[in-house]
Scaffold this active site. Structure first.
Site, PDB file in Angstrom:
ATOM      1  N   LEU A  91       0.844  -1.204   0.000  1.00 49.78           N
ATOM      2  CA  LEU A  91       0.000   0.000   0.000  1.00 49.78           C
ATOM      3  C   LEU A  91       0.876   1.250   0.000  1.00 49.78           C
ATOM      4  CD1 LEU A  91      -2.850   1.246   0.193  1.00 49.78           C
ATOM      5  CD2 LEU A  91      -2.606   1.210   2.664  1.00 49.78           C
ATOM      6  N   LYS A  92       1.923   1.208   0.817  1.00 52.35           N
ATOM      7  CA  LYS A  92       2.837   2.348   0.894  1.00 52.35           C
ATOM      8  C   LYS A  92       3.478   2.615  -0.473  1.00 52.35           C
ATOM      9  CE  LYS A  92       7.294   3.485   3.062  1.00 52.35           C
ATOM     10  NZ  LYS A  92       6.955   4.741   3.757  1.00 52.35           N
ATOM     11  N   LYS A 111      -3.802  10.499  17.919  1.00 48.81           N
ATOM     12  CA  LYS A 111      -3.649   9.083  18.264  1.00 48.81           C
ATOM     13  C   LYS A 111      -5.024   8.434  18.399  1.00 48.81           C
ATOM     14  CE  LYS A 111       0.861   8.766  19.459  1.00 48.81           C
ATOM     15  NZ  LYS A 111       1.847   7.723  19.452  1.00 48.81           N
ATOM     16  N   ILE A 117      16.912  20.169  23.132  1.00 48.30           N
ATOM     17  CA  ILE A 117      16.295  18.953  23.674  1.00 48.30           C
ATOM     18  C   ILE A 117      17.170  17.720  23.441  1.00 48.30           C
ATOM     19  CG2 ILE A 117      14.160  17.587  23.714  1.00 48.30           C
ATOM     20  CD1 ILE A 117      13.950  20.504  24.753  1.00 48.30           C
ATOM     21  N   TRP A 147       6.716   2.382  23.642  1.00 48.68           N
ATOM     22  CA  TRP A 147       6.946   2.299  22.203  1.00 48.68           C
ATOM     23  C   TRP A 147       7.496   0.945  21.760  1.00 48.68           C
ATOM     24  CZ3 TRP A 147       9.072   7.996  21.309  1.00 48.68           C
ATOM     25  CH2 TRP A 147       7.977   8.862  21.332  1.00 48.68           C
ATOM     26  N   HIS A 194      12.115  15.368  29.589  1.00 44.38           N
ATOM     27  CA  HIS A 194      11.466  16.066  28.473  1.00 44.38           C
ATOM     28  C   HIS A 194      10.221  15.306  28.075  1.00 44.38           C
ATOM     29  CE1 HIS A 194      10.678  17.806  24.569  1.00 44.38           C
ATOM     30  NE2 HIS A 194      10.716  16.602  24.047  1.00 44.38           N
ATOM     31  N   CYS A 234       6.831  15.320  25.175  1.00 47.22           N
ATOM     32  CA  CYS A 234       6.459  15.892  23.883  1.00 47.22           C
ATOM     33  C   CYS A 234       5.144  16.643  23.909  1.00 47.22           C
ATOM     34  CB  CYS A 234       6.429  14.834  22.813  1.00 47.22           C
ATOM     35  SG  CYS A 234       8.088  14.471  22.267  1.00 47.22           S
ATOM     36  N   HIS A 256       8.413  21.497  14.614  1.00 53.07           N
ATOM     37  CA  HIS A 256       7.776  20.579  13.661  1.00 53.07           C
ATOM     38  C   HIS A 256       7.575  21.214  12.298  1.00 53.07           C
ATOM     39  CE1 HIS A 256       6.853  19.225  17.734  1.00 53.07           C
ATOM     40  NE2 HIS A 256       7.088  18.030  17.228  1.00 53.07           N
TER      41      HIS A 256
HETATM   42  N1  GLN Z   1      16.157  13.802  23.065  1.00 50.33           N
HETATM   43  C1  GLN Z   1      15.281  13.497  21.978  1.00 50.33           C
HETATM   44  C2  GLN Z   1      15.624  14.369  20.784  1.00 50.33           C
HETATM   45  O1  GLN Z   1      16.016  15.471  20.958  1.00 50.33           O
HETATM   46  C3  GLN Z   1      13.842  13.709  22.350  1.00 50.33           C
HETATM   47  C4  GLN Z   1      12.920  13.352  21.211  1.00 50.33           C
HETATM   48  C5  GLN Z   1      11.465  13.426  21.542  1.00 50.33           C
HETATM   49  O2  GLN Z   1      11.064  14.045  22.502  1.00 50.33           O
HETATM   50  N2  GLN Z   1      10.620  12.839  20.742  1.00 50.33           N
HETATM   51  O3  GLN Z   1      15.487  13.968  19.660  1.00 50.33           O
HETATM   52 ZN    ZN Z   2       9.818  15.867  22.307  1.00 50.05          ZN
END
Ligand code: GLN
Ligand code: ZN
Length: 756
Positions: A17-18, A114, A431, A561, A642, A644, A695
């Site tokens: 499909l992809k 999601k 990050i 995950w 951290h 997301c 993003h």
């Molecule tokens: N430390 C990871 C990065 O900077 C964190 C990624 C994430 O939060 N999805 O890529």
């Molecule tokens: Zn993140």
């Protein structure tokens, strides 16, 4: 005994499909060819199910992109901006899925979210005030008709009106209930079309019933279905629920004139109890979801057979089924030729689940199955010790309260850290990851293919680190990172370095549209066999006078995950991973790393669907597993985490209880609402809400970042505020990264100058 499945994977055993959809996106084939190739794909899948004896083969469970999008399209819920493109049907459909930029216009895609508690993402439909919802065509029966021509009877599957309306976004002043009459009319036409085409069973998916429902929700559901099912004709309607039990409306759905009800016995903790307490109506077929549709382990036949027998005593009309669609598992174990038989025989992907369903039906029909070879082989599988590591178990068993607590209270630690680290006010950092340039990816690919030695591979990675440190010093960031050039993915990388993980070659699962994921599998007890990151991070630290922040992934995210085990509790798995990460944390500290970040990107997303389960089924041990990683470091070692999503307004005290010293998270402008909540909860952890969105390739200017920082300073005391982007930079290009970070540092300097 017969069996059914809720749905089958769509992407194709070799991700056909992809490949075909991407060809269409590149204009190498037209819409017609796309439809032809995908109908061949689904025909193949029906034949496999037919050969496996499935009595309720689903059709319309496939999709060119996503089922919610298909439903919106079927109901003509197409906003004007897409209609204005004047594209053909397929063009309009994909414009909604992915946006369109070209000769005919410039429109953004629908949002993606999601799908309940899975890692699959659905397209969020939009309902505009002036939209006239109606059944646009009976294309949802195309598959049914195609299969009929092949001599295969199928059960068409559609998403029900309740779930559709609950998940759609109303863009104007109307609310979901305002669309009820039109929706009812449209679904009435669906039933009519089923009757005209000779459909025997129609499956209507209502997963939203597994959520916490208000009285109004239940009343709305009743209103929809009592009207819809009146005069439904010959077609039998199967109400299919999944991802949990339906405790808020069980008696309501039993009272409605459905012909079948599909219940989830795997995630639905109260499903069996509800049936025991309230019974099950004699005039309906019970589709018992006893085979896990979401995980990849062989079922325990003894348990399934026992439940089947109990159910049959209540209602003889029982059909064995999956707990949810098999969309969430890969195709077949057969292709995983690199795995040893010892390991492989524990897995059941979609094909193997069909085999299990058929086999359990056969056993259920025997007067006594206990001596049957298939049964005894299955029982042997569940008794092995292959997956247990005595050292690991001894270590988790001996954990005490001290293992989950840092000795010095956070406020004192923070004061110590400020004295030692001597950071300026509003420290700047990132990050973790820096852009994965072609050279970075190439280094990993060549090593994987065996074209370069491990020594060469590591030397190249270190060269990227050196450049990255120089770049960050030039930009003027305060706390540096090594850049994560050795990582393909933040979970896979750690999985590959932990004993107990298993990796597949072809076990792809759809994440959204054409995107697949290949989650690693936790097969046995987890431990850290060797040092994972210290060499790279200590090297980075040696190149600069500033502090380099060590970068690790936390146990909750690693587990969320992956495909988890089912033979031990989530808490045990999280503690095992937590201890492995702790070993790495202690080693980093010993190597002179004074700041360590433990990412919990996925902590929020696996919060149970029902609020009553949040604590005991998840937060209570997830938060502890994080604390386990960091509990033994010196008070002056600064622990960061951290996340997301900033959508954790509901669990702020729990996030604070992770006892990190600093947290950074995603908070693009619209989400600054979180700041009020942090203030109201007297959040103690120092905080870095992302000052710009990574993003998108867009470069924020200095003034814009200054405005964001000022807004943050209204809620967060200046001694507690960090300045950073909102996530890792690995998907970004180099030029925009440099420009954005330069603006971030410049904006911070301006604000610092104005601080008293
Ligand atoms: N430390 C990871 C990065 O900077 C964190 C990624 C994430 O939060 N999805 O890529
Ligand atoms: Zn993140």
């Amino acid at each position: 005994m017969q069996y059914s499945i809720v749905g089958f994977p769509r992407i194709g055993i070799n991700r056909e499909l992809k490949w075909v959809t991407e060809k269409y996106f590149r204009h190498e084939i037209d819409a017609r060819a796309l439809v032809n190739e995908t109908s061949a794909l689904r025909a193949g899948q029906w034949k496999i199910q037919q050969a496996a004896g499935n009595a309720f083969i689903p059709s319309n469970d496939y999709s060119l992109y996503d089922g919610m999008l298909d439903t919106a399209f079927m109901l003509d819920a197409v906003p004007e901006r897409y209609k204005d493109l004047h594209a053909d049907d397929t063009g309009t459909y994909f414009a909604m899925a992915r946006g369109y930029q070209g000769r005919f216009g410039d429109v953004r895609a629908f949002a993606m979210k999601k799908w309940f508690n899975t890692n699959y993402h659905y397209i969020v439909p939009e309902l505009d005030d002036d939209m006239q919802v109606r059944l646009r065509s009976d294309a949802f029966l195309d598959g049914f008709r195609q299969a009929a021509r092949l001599g295969i009877e199928t059960k068409p599957v559609i998403i029900g009106p309740f779930t559709f309306l609950k998940l759609a976004r109303c863009t104007g002043s109307k609310t979901a209930t305002d669309f009820a009459d039109d929706i009812l009319h449209a679904y009435g036409s669906i039933l009519e079309a089923c009757n005209t085409n000779g459909v025997r069973w129609l499956q209507v998916d209502e997963p939203f019933l597994a959520m916490d429902l208000t009285d109004d929700d239940v009343a709305f559901f009743n209103r929809l279905y009592s009207q819809l099912l009146t005069g439904k004709g010959h077609v039998k309607v199967l109400l299919q629920t999944y991802f949990g039990d339906v405790r808020d409306c069980y008696r309501d759905i039993c009272a409605l004139p459905f012909d079948g009800i599909g219940l989830d016995f795997i995630e639905g903790k109260q499903t069996a109890g509800l049936i025991a307490e309230h019974g099950f109506p004699a005039d309906k077929v019970l589709f018992a979801g006893l085979i896990n549709g979401k995980n990849i382990w062989r079922s325990n036949y003894a348990d399934v057979l026992k439940t089947l027998r109990q159910l049959k005593a209540i209602n003889p009309q029982v059909v064995l089924s999956t707990s949810c669609s098999l969309l969430h598992v890969p195709y077949t174990v057969r292709n995983e030729t690199k795995l040893s038989d010892d390991i492989r025989r524990h897995f059941a992907f979609a094909y193997e689940k069909l085999d299990e369903l058929r086999e359990i039906c056969r056993l259920a029909d025997l007067p006594d199955y206990t001596g049957d070879p298939a049964f005894t082989a299955n029982q042997a599988l569940h008794q092995g010790t292959l997956r247990t590591d005595a050292d690991v178990r001894a270590r988790t068993a001996s954990l005490t309260d001290d293992d989950f607590h840092r000795a010095v209270p956070r406020k004192e630690r923070q004061a110590l850290q400020h004295r030692l680290l001597r950071l300026p006010p509003l420290p700047t950092t990132t990050i973790g990851s820096f852009p994965q340039t072609a050279a970075v990816k190439n280094n990993r690919a060549r090593f994987r293919r065996g074209e370069i030695s491990e020594a060469e591979y590591r030397a190249n990675a270190k060269a990227f680190i050196k450049d990255c440190i120089e770049l960050q010093e030039k930009i003027g960031l305060d706390v540096l990172v090594h850049g994560e050039f050795e990582r393909n993915d933040m979970v896979e990388f750690f999985g590959e370095n932990l004993t107990g993980y298993v990796f597949t070659d072809h076990a792809w699962v759809q994440s959204y549209g054409t995107r697949g994921l290949k989650p690693p599998i936790i097969f046995g007890d987890i431990k850290r066999g060797k040092s994972i990151t210290t060499d790279y991070i200590a090297y980075a630290n040696s190149l600069t006078d500033k502090d380099v922040k060590g970068m690790l992934t936390g146990p909750v995210t690693i587990l969320n995950w992956s495909f988890p085990r089912e033979d031990i509790p989530a808490e045990e798995m999280m503690n095992q991973i937590g201890l492995a990460i702790r070993d790495e944390v202690m080693e980093l500290e010993k190597a002179g790393i004074r700041i360590i970040q433990i990412d919990e990107a996925a902590l929020r997303e696996k919060l149970p669907l029902r609020r009553a389960d949040w604590h005991k089924d998840y937060l209570d041990f997830a938060i502890k597993a994080f604390r386990l990683c960091a509990a033994k470091v010196k008070p002056e070692t600064q622990i960061h985490t951290h996340m997301c999503y900033s959508e954790f307004e509901d669990i702020i005290p729990e996030i604070d209880a992770m006892d990190a010293d600093v947290i950074t998270f995603e908070a693009s402008r619209s989400k600054l609402a979180i700041l009020d909540a942090l203030e109201a909860n007297h959040f103690e952890t120092e905080t870095g809400p992302g000052v710009y969105d990574i993003h998108s390739p867009r470069v924020p200017d200095t003034a814009e970042i200054e405005t964001a920082i000022k807004a943050m300073l209204e809620h967060i005391p200046q001694q507690k505020l960090w300045i950073n982007p909102d996530c890792g930079l690995k998907t970004r290009g180099m030029p925009e990264t440099i420009a954005s970070l330069n603006h971030l540092v410049e904006a911070t300097r301006h604000i610092r100058a104005s601080l008293t």
